[in-house]
Write a protein that holds these residues in place. Structure first.
Motif, PDB file in Angstrom:
ATOM      1  N   ARG A 335      30.962  50.886  46.819  1.00  0.00           N
ATOM      2  CA  ARG A 335      30.357  50.397  45.565  1.00  0.00           C
ATOM      3  C   ARG A 335      29.346  51.526  44.913  1.00  0.00           C
ATOM      4  N   LEU A 336      29.167  51.352  43.730  1.00  0.00           N
ATOM      5  CA  LEU A 336      28.170  52.427  42.867  1.00  0.00           C
ATOM      6  C   LEU A 336      26.914  51.861  42.949  1.00  0.00           C
ATOM      7  N   GLY A 337      26.440  50.935  43.952  1.00  0.00           N
ATOM      8  CA  GLY A 337      24.770  50.430  43.833  1.00  0.00           C
ATOM      9  C   GLY A 337      25.061  48.913  43.584  1.00  0.00           C
ATOM     10  N   ASP A 338      23.611  48.354  43.252  1.00  0.00           N
ATOM     11  CA  ASP A 338      23.836  46.977  43.301  1.00  0.00           C
ATOM     12  C   ASP A 338      23.588  46.445  41.678  1.00  0.00           C
ATOM     13  N   GLU A 339      23.355  47.488  40.858  1.00  0.00           N
ATOM     14  CA  GLU A 339      23.238  47.130  39.277  1.00  0.00           C
ATOM     15  C   GLU A 339      24.515  46.307  38.893  1.00  0.00           C
ATOM     16  N   TYR A 340      25.530  46.674  39.595  1.00  0.00           N
ATOM     17  CA  TYR A 340      26.750  45.878  38.813  1.00  0.00           C
ATOM     18  C   TYR A 340      27.182  44.793  39.711  1.00  0.00           C
ATOM     19  N   PRO A 341      27.523  43.875  39.224  1.00  0.00           N
ATOM     20  CA  PRO A 341      28.088  42.464  39.893  1.00  0.00           C
ATOM     21  C   PRO A 341      29.416  42.665  40.842  1.00  0.00           C
ATOM     22  N   GLN A 342      29.647  42.050  41.929  1.00  0.00           N
ATOM     23  CA  GLN A 342      30.791  42.194  42.772  1.00  0.00           C
ATOM     24  C   GLN A 342      31.887  41.686  41.989  1.00  0.00           C
ATOM     25  N   GLY A 343      32.946  42.618  42.102  1.00  0.00           N
ATOM     26  CA  GLY A 343      34.216  42.066  41.473  1.00  0.00           C
ATOM     27  C   GLY A 343      35.308  41.880  42.717  1.00  0.00           C
ATOM     28  N   ASN A 344      36.240  42.548  42.410  1.00  0.00           N
ATOM     29  CA  ASN A 344      37.292  42.234  43.588  1.00  0.00           C
ATOM     30  C   ASN A 344      38.397  43.718  43.484  1.00  0.00           C
ATOM     31  N   SER A 345      39.158  44.013  44.710  1.00  0.00           N
ATOM     32  CA  SER A 345      39.985  45.143  44.453  1.00  0.00           C
ATOM     33  C   SER A 345      41.104  44.475  43.880  1.00  0.00           C
ATOM     34  N   VAL A 346      41.934  45.415  43.262  1.00  0.00           N
ATOM     35  CA  VAL A 346      43.321  45.257  42.583  1.00  0.00           C
ATOM     36  C   VAL A 346      44.289  45.361  43.497  1.00  0.00           C
ATOM     37  N   ILE A 347      45.412  44.501  43.111  1.00  0.00           N
ATOM     38  CA  ILE A 347      46.645  44.316  43.875  1.00  0.00           C
ATOM     39  C   ILE A 347      47.552  45.563  43.180  1.00  0.00           C
ATOM     40  N   GLY A 348      48.073  46.187  44.100  1.00  0.00           N
ATOM     41  CA  GLY A 348      49.163  47.152  43.742  1.00  0.00           C
ATOM     42  C   GLY A 348      50.555  46.619  44.304  1.00  0.00           C
ATOM     43  N   GLY A 349      51.479  47.212  44.246  1.00  0.00           N
ATOM     44  CA  GLY A 349      52.831  47.010  44.849  1.00  0.00           C
ATOM     45  C   GLY A 349      53.682  46.546  43.799  1.00  0.00           C
ATOM     46  N   ALA A 350      54.726  45.370  44.293  1.00  0.00           N
ATOM     47  CA  ALA A 350      55.769  45.142  43.244  1.00  0.00           C
ATOM     48  C   ALA A 350      56.070  43.540  43.204  1.00  0.00           C
ATOM     49  N   CYS A 351      56.866  43.247  42.267  1.00  0.00           N
ATOM     50  CA  CYS A 351      57.084  41.908  42.034  1.00  0.00           C
ATOM     51  C   CYS A 351      58.536  41.591  41.840  1.00  0.00           C
ATOM     52  N   LEU A 352      59.211  40.528  42.108  1.00  0.00           N
ATOM     53  CA  LEU A 352      60.471  40.372  41.807  1.00  0.00           C
ATOM     54  C   LEU A 352      60.894  39.556  40.383  1.00  0.00           C
ATOM     55  N   TRP A 353      61.939  40.284  39.420  1.00  0.00           N
ATOM     56  CA  TRP A 353      62.241  39.593  38.339  1.00  0.00           C
ATOM     57  C   TRP A 353      63.580  39.062  38.346  1.00  0.00           C
ATOM     58  N   VAL A 354      63.979  38.135  37.501  1.00  0.00           N
ATOM     59  CA  VAL A 354      65.301  37.499  37.266  1.00  0.00           C
ATOM     60  C   VAL A 354      65.468  37.773  35.809  1.00  0.00           C
TER      61      VAL A 354
END
Lengths: 479, 294
Positions: A335-354
């Motif tokens: 993290r870059l320090g405490d001045e910014y709120p806690q978020g979340n890490s982002v998903i990568g990878g893949a999804c299945l489409w029809v």
């Protein structure tokens, strides 16, 4: 005379070579995809697949009468899972086919993610599209806007509770309130560190860094002890930059990160963006951050014991544990320090489409297959075999009760990271049109700053302007 | 030489037909299609188009990345043509001597041409891999040179040029050898009688007489360096690190097939076509004048 013969022979060879290339170019479609023509007529399909379904069927009439297999629905599944992952995908399909009479899933490896998406869309235009295609996360908007797909949520006949999909994964792919595709393989990014180096430098190997400041001070301690030539390298830097926005709960684009409506403006050069990039430049100036290319080359110095830290996708975990000759620790993103709120890490990878070119029967069969991949048992097999997240909550619970995460604490890190984060549009990550080009723009900006010493604000201003132009172009093409 | 006359008026056209058909299908039609698409902005699926005039071209020519890609291509082609041709000529002259076992040498030299770019790329990629490649490890041990084509841009371009030259080596040698063997021996004998040494004979007699072959190879190698190295780049560096080996053809592929900006990519293919055509015409105009045909 001899020379003459040689010349004739050579020109013949040339002609032959040209013919070969001509043939290779002339017939890509039929060689790659001979099946789809047959999918409309189920009869020939039955001859190819000598009825794995029929053996399960108690009524033996089907095996003799060619009229009966009209019930067999064949669906093709184009994916980008190579090597050991391909075997695992084939395994899923085999188990599915064995337990689902009347449906035959045919998985086909169609090259890299980018190639798979491109081929899928090209095949759609020529009427030879598969039923299911796998698309990487940056292809999400392209697939969604193509007008060629059936959103997955419309196929759900009420037998899957979307709440069962692990929240950050579901939220990442959710557009305008619904899931357009079935999450399949998901990963995120985390820190890998060399525990042996920690010990040798007198640091506690069980206290990993939590901030960029920690990375700096720990790297310095290890480098000063002469144990390493640098501090860390990062795989997929443009993606890590996105991660940092989400991880500090900072919006990267308008319209709720492109989720309530398509994003038309990015905030790469926001106060946070400039601050993050400046921090990276400082680390690079001190030889702590060493640029490691845009993909996996960053793993090499870490594995060779040259740097104590690596920021990389969790999908590298299996490979790293296998090839590292030292004890590997993993930790949450810095993290870059405490001045910014806690978020979340982002998903990568893949999804299945029809694809909407599939018949209603094929679409229903695709949904059956999705349900199968989503089942607790299959999700666990998938996770253990590949290191990707299991997509369902019940699979996660099951793994926890099995004690899997105690055995494999490094597999728990990524999970705890995404499950412990916030759930806001900013921390769900950004979805952009023509994301491939945009990742390229951001990647180039990072190179300018970290390698060539360009002013971070200047580099990000340019990247923002370029990206907004790309988004405007993309939006202009929407119906 | 008098013109050969065909008694049949249709036969010549029939004989030409297959080639004409091939040219139309694989060259003219796609080129026309590219030209048409280059003035549009096209959606990834290709179903929606917006006419943008010359915007794709003006954007390309003002894009820093594209100009960088052009520079990289010119550098790459320069290295491949200059060093590749010199090395092949020297090797061909040596192989042309009646040494023991020369047939084996010749066969071995021509070999690389038979490999596909993908295999050449794999072989070189493994050999020069900075972590476990024999070539890179030995280079480091004996000279101290850190040759990391995965993270160092200069290394990457040199690496790619080396592999490309090696791949073209056999092709060049075949033509040089054929050229050398076709030289009139009287001239060389006369030069010997006049007391010319091997060096003088080469530069004053062999090299000028060989100029048609050299010129042909010059054109072919230039085309090769601009057009045909895609497979090599794709399998080894992927255009990286950064933009260091992002040759024009590879940039086109990335924009057209990865990012699916078909209009933008078509504009690039038109520019590439113009560049290569200009280059070839210039070569025939200026270099061609110096070529001595017997």
């Amino acid at each position: 005379m001899k020379l003459r013969q040689f010349q004739i022979l050579f020109s013949l060879m040339l002609v032959f070579a040209m013919l070969l290339t001509a043939c290779a170019q002339a017939t890509p479609a039929p060689t790659e995809e001979p099946a789809p023509a047959t999918t409309e007529e189920p009869a020939p399909a039955a001859t190819e697949e000598p009825a794995p379904a029929a053996t399960e069927e108690p009524a033996p009439a089907a095996t003799e009468e060619p009229a009966a297999p009209a019930e067999t629905v064949e669906i093709t599944f184009w994916h980008a899972m190579s090597g050991s992952r391909e075997e695992i995908v084939n395994g899923i399909a085999e188990r599915f086919n064995a337990t689902h009479p009347g449906i035959v899933v045919k998985p086909e490896y169609t090259g890299s993610y980018a190639e798979t998406v491109t081929k899928g869309l090209a095949a759609y235009r020529t009427g030879t599209a598969p039923t299911i295609v796998q698309s990487y996360e940056v292809g999400t908007r392209t697939m969604y806007d193509s007008g060629a797909i059936v959103p997955v949520y419309t196929l759900n006949t009420g037998d899957v509770d979307w709440e069962e999909v692990v929240t950050p994964i579901r939220k990442y792919y959710t557009l305008e309130g619904n899931l357009p595709c079935m999450p399949f393989n998901s990963s995120t990014a985390m820190i890998y560190y060399n525990k042996d180096m920690f010990e040798a430098a007198g640091l506690d190997p069980n206290v990993p860094p939590t901030t960029w400041d920690d990375i700096e001070s720990m790297s310095k301690a290890i480098m000063d002890a002469g144990l390493a030539t640098g501090g860390l390298s990062m795989g997929w830097p443009a993606w890590i930059f996105e991660q940092m926005f989400a991880y500090h709960d900072q919006l990267l684009a308008n319209n709720d990160n492109g989720r309530s409506a398509i994003a038309s403006e990015v905030y790469l050069n926001s106060e946070f963006g400039v601050k993050m990039m400046t921090r990276w430049q400082e680390l690079a100036d001190d030889d702590i951050l060493v640029y490691g290319g845009r993909e996996y080359a960053a793993n090499d110095p870490f594995l060779a014991g040259q740097f104590p830290f690596l920021v990389q996708s969790t999908s590298s975990l299996g490979g790293i544990l296998k090839s590292a000759t030292f004890k590997v620790g993993t930790a949450f993103l810095p993290r870059l320090g405490d001045e910014y709120p806690q978020g979340n890490s982002v998903i990568g990878g893949a999804c299945l489409w029809v694809f909407d070119s599939a018949t209603p029967e094929q679409q229903a069969a695709a949904w059956e297959f999705f349900k199968f991949t989503f089942s607790t048992e299959e999700a666990i097999t998938w996770h253990k075999g590949t290191g990707y997240f299991p997509t369902s909550v019940s699979a996660y619970e099951q793994l926890k009760t099995e004690g899997w995460f105690e055995e494999e604490p490094n597999h728990a890190t990524a999970f705890n990271q995404i499950l412990g984060g916030a759930d806001t549009p900013a921390s769900n990550g950004v979805i952009l049109g023509d994301f491939v080009t945009i990742r390229d723009i951001v990647g180039a900006a990072i190179e300018e700053v970290v390698v060539n010493g360009m002013d971070p604000k200047e580099a990000l201003d340019k990247a923002t302007a370029d990206t907004n132009q790309v988004l405007a172009d993309y939006i202009s093409l929407l119906p | 030489m008098s013109q050969t006359r065909f008694p049949n008026r249709i036969l010549p056209y029939l004989l030409l037909a297959p080639m004409v058909v091939i040219v139309i299908i694989f060259f003219l039609y796609p080129s026309a299609q590219s030209l048409y698409l280059s003035v549009f902005r096209v959606s990834p699926l290709g179903d929606r188009k917006i006419f943008v005039g010359l915007e794709n071209f003006t954007r390309l020519l003002s894009s820093k990345d594209y100009l960088n890609s052009l520079l990289v291509s010119v550098r790459f082609a320069g290295i491949v043509v200059l060093f590749g041709l010199s090395a092949s000529l020297v090797s061909a002259v040596i192989a042309n001597q009646r040494l023991r076992g020369f047939a084996v040498y010749r066969a071995l030299m021509i070999w690389p041409y038979a490999l596909s770019p993908a295999i050449a790329g794999l072989v070189w990629g493994l050999m020069m891999n900075p972590n476990f490649g024999l070539g890179a490890v030995l280079l480091k041990r004996f000279t101290g040179i850190e040759f990391n084509y995965l993270t160092n841009g200069t290394s990457a371009l040199l690496f790619l040029a080396l592999a490309a030259m090696w791949k073209m080596f056999g092709y060049n040698i075949v033509f040089f050898l054929a050229g050398l063997q076709g030289l009139p021996t009287e001239l060389l004998e006369a030069a010997s009688l006049d007391g010319a040494g091997a060096w003088t004979k080469f530069w004053r007699v062999t090299f000028p007489l060989l100029s048609p072959t050299t010129f042909f190879l010059f054109v072919m190698n230039t085309l090769y360096a601009f057009f045909e190295v895609f497979g090599l780049v794709h399998i080894t560096t992927g255009g990286g690190p950064g933009q260091a080996t992002n040759l024009l053809v590879f940039n086109l592929y990335k924009d057209g097939f990865i990012a699916m900006n078909v209009g933008y990519a078509s504009a690039q293919s038109i520019l590439l076509l113009i560049m290569v055509a200009t280059l070839t015409i210039l070569q025939f105009r200026y270099a061609g004048e110096k070529v001595h045909y017997q």
